[in-house]
Design an enzyme around this catalytic site. Sequence first.
Site, mmCIF file in Angstrom:
data_model
loop_
_atom_site.group_PDB
_atom_site.id
_atom_site.type_symbol
_atom_site.label_atom_id
_atom_site.label_comp_id
_atom_site.label_asym_id
_atom_site.label_seq_id
_atom_site.Cartn_x
_atom_site.Cartn_y
_atom_site.Cartn_z
ATOM 1 C CB ALA A 58 -43.086 10.099 3.026
ATOM 2 C CB CYS A 59 -44.120 7.281 7.928
ATOM 3 S SG CYS A 59 -42.934 5.916 7.999
#
Length: 732
Positions: free
Chosen positions: A238-239
């Site tokens: 996840a970013c």
Amino acid sequence: MPQLITADLVALDADLGAAKEEVIRSLARRVATAGRSGDPDGLLADAMAREAQSATGLPGGIAIPHCRSEHVTEASLAFARLRPRVDFGAPDAPADLVFLIAAPAGGGAEHLTLLASLARALVRPDFTAALRAAATPADVVALVGDVVQPAPAAAPAGARAAGATPAGAAGATAGSTAGPTAAAAAAGGATAGAATASAAATAVATTPAGTQDGRPTGAVAGTATVPAQGRRIVAVTACPTGIAHTYMAADSLVAAGERAGVTVTVETQGSAGSTPLPPDTISGADAVIFATDVGVRDRTRFAGKPVVSSGVKRAINDPDGMVREALRAADDPASTRVEGAVSTPGGTAAAGGAAGGAASQVGFGTRLRQWLLTGVSYMIPFVAAGGLLIALGFLFGGYDIALAGEDGVSAADRIVGENSLTNLPAGGLLEYLGAVLFSLGALAFGFLVPALAGYISYAIADRPGIAPGFAAGAVANAVGAGFIGGLVGGLIAGAAALAISRISVPRWGRGLMPVVIIPLFATLIAGGLMFLVLGRPLAAATTGLGNWLSGLSGTSSVVLGIVIGLMMAFDMGGPVNKAAYAFGAAGLSAATAANEGPLVIMATVMAAGMVPPLALALAVALRPKTFSPAERENGRTNWLLGASFITEGAIPFAAADPLRVIPSIMVGSAVTGAVVAASGVTLRAPHGGIFVLFAIDGVLVFLLALVAGTVVGALAVLVTKRLGRRTAELDA
């Protein structure tokens, strides 16, 4: 659906400037010229804000600047093959292949899925080689179209995507054998929905390599055939934006797993949606990898698993190293494990390893800071909404609406309770609207301490900690412990919830743990301690602090102003800055006519926080040749950012030259903080900059202090710049 990329969005062998901001600006203008953005400068600002979080350059000469922006009307890809290359912060070399990925702020999952498909394809050497060999813009459009919108193709007999649905809930369809990555299968067009499925989901696995019709194929969790003794790893990527790095990290880990002979199954928590990994996949995994720049959703699902954690970019740059670390962790009984209660074959629940899960690989001080900042970040929206509504209430109804009568009821509450639009008070419509706005803001502000405590507890114990934390925060309000009580109550509630979650319970009790047992007993422990033991001492500390602040004068107030100024400029929106802001904003609820100390602190916080971007904007205006072209552009935008109390506008300058810029702006902020605090200027709004001047008492001194700090900071920047190489030279 309209094409994401067209020939007019492609530039081949182009010189778009020497800095990444110039390249992004040129591509943003192409997007606007194509009618897909109404404001290329706004798109540029949003893309550069994402760049400020972390560089988008990747190994292999690739860069993927990207953002979700309200200035984008249609999801778009703009591509440039650069001559010469431009540095986008990759660890190996500057980039010659640059994709600007622009998604509408409210874009649906379908568009985001297609954009994510492109990001996944960029880890394939054959795709990047084809981009470098493309002779015309039309060739690039065709290559990208094959990746993000592949033509339908029949799946081989017996092959199916696990859980695949029209919405794309699973990954690329697997053949009888699997290839390097699921993205490769999507690019190869194994099924009509492969690309969209691969991006939206989330369970991607790999098995030993094979081919189908001369193309590599991928496999999905639940469909891959692995050796009986094969090792299994699950991962979450996840970013912050959730468009590109999330999916590239997933496929890099999958490819690394295939090279190591390991099955890697990835849950991508991105903007295109997230389908949780099946429980049996998690339970069968030997280890878990968290490659995230944001929190992992529902991490207690992985309780008890050996864990390796990092930022999302490491999974792109060094996926083989992460897989090796995960395998070593799986073989090490003393390795760090995800916290929480975990089911065992014997039907009991066992404690899941070291407290803190992925965070336990760092020291307690770092984890404590993370817990507190989580609470503060969730608290700030209540502060901003409630505080600004209160300020607007004062604007329309005057400060008298906050005064209480002999019965203890404020004028605003009395007006709201007794009057209406058809029965206006003596002050007319404006007074009534002011009372409504003030009351609404006060109600929102009432959630400040419970939200702080609730989300501190959430950061420690995940979802079971929310209810005990909110309850502890409510008790802190009830006993008058305020902001300090919220901090302490949240920590106690989270610790209690985490401890209870580790208690072994029979099988029949597991379902009751997160929804009944943990909230009940953690609330009892935290609330009981706050009421019976800690409430009065914390309330006394809060009252004493308020009295001390209200009595500040002379030298003591100057020192406080200097300290606040230094904190606001030190990391420009980071933990230290947020701590100072939270201290000031939380005090607004404790301010009274007889105790205006918290209002002075709030004015000091805002004035000092406005200085860094304004000082840098002035420095650029005074000596533009000292700065790079990108910094000169940022300098112009910093006038508005600083005036709006957005300290983060200074980050690009500080990132490029921290040793000269940060001390200089700290000096300027300290000057402003000292003047505002010593002068007793007050502010009744938690945010807004020059747009809430109506809420400032002593506005002339406030503005003079702001100008003084801005001038001092700008001169300090220019002086220190002359002590070494010019920034333009450093950026070259």
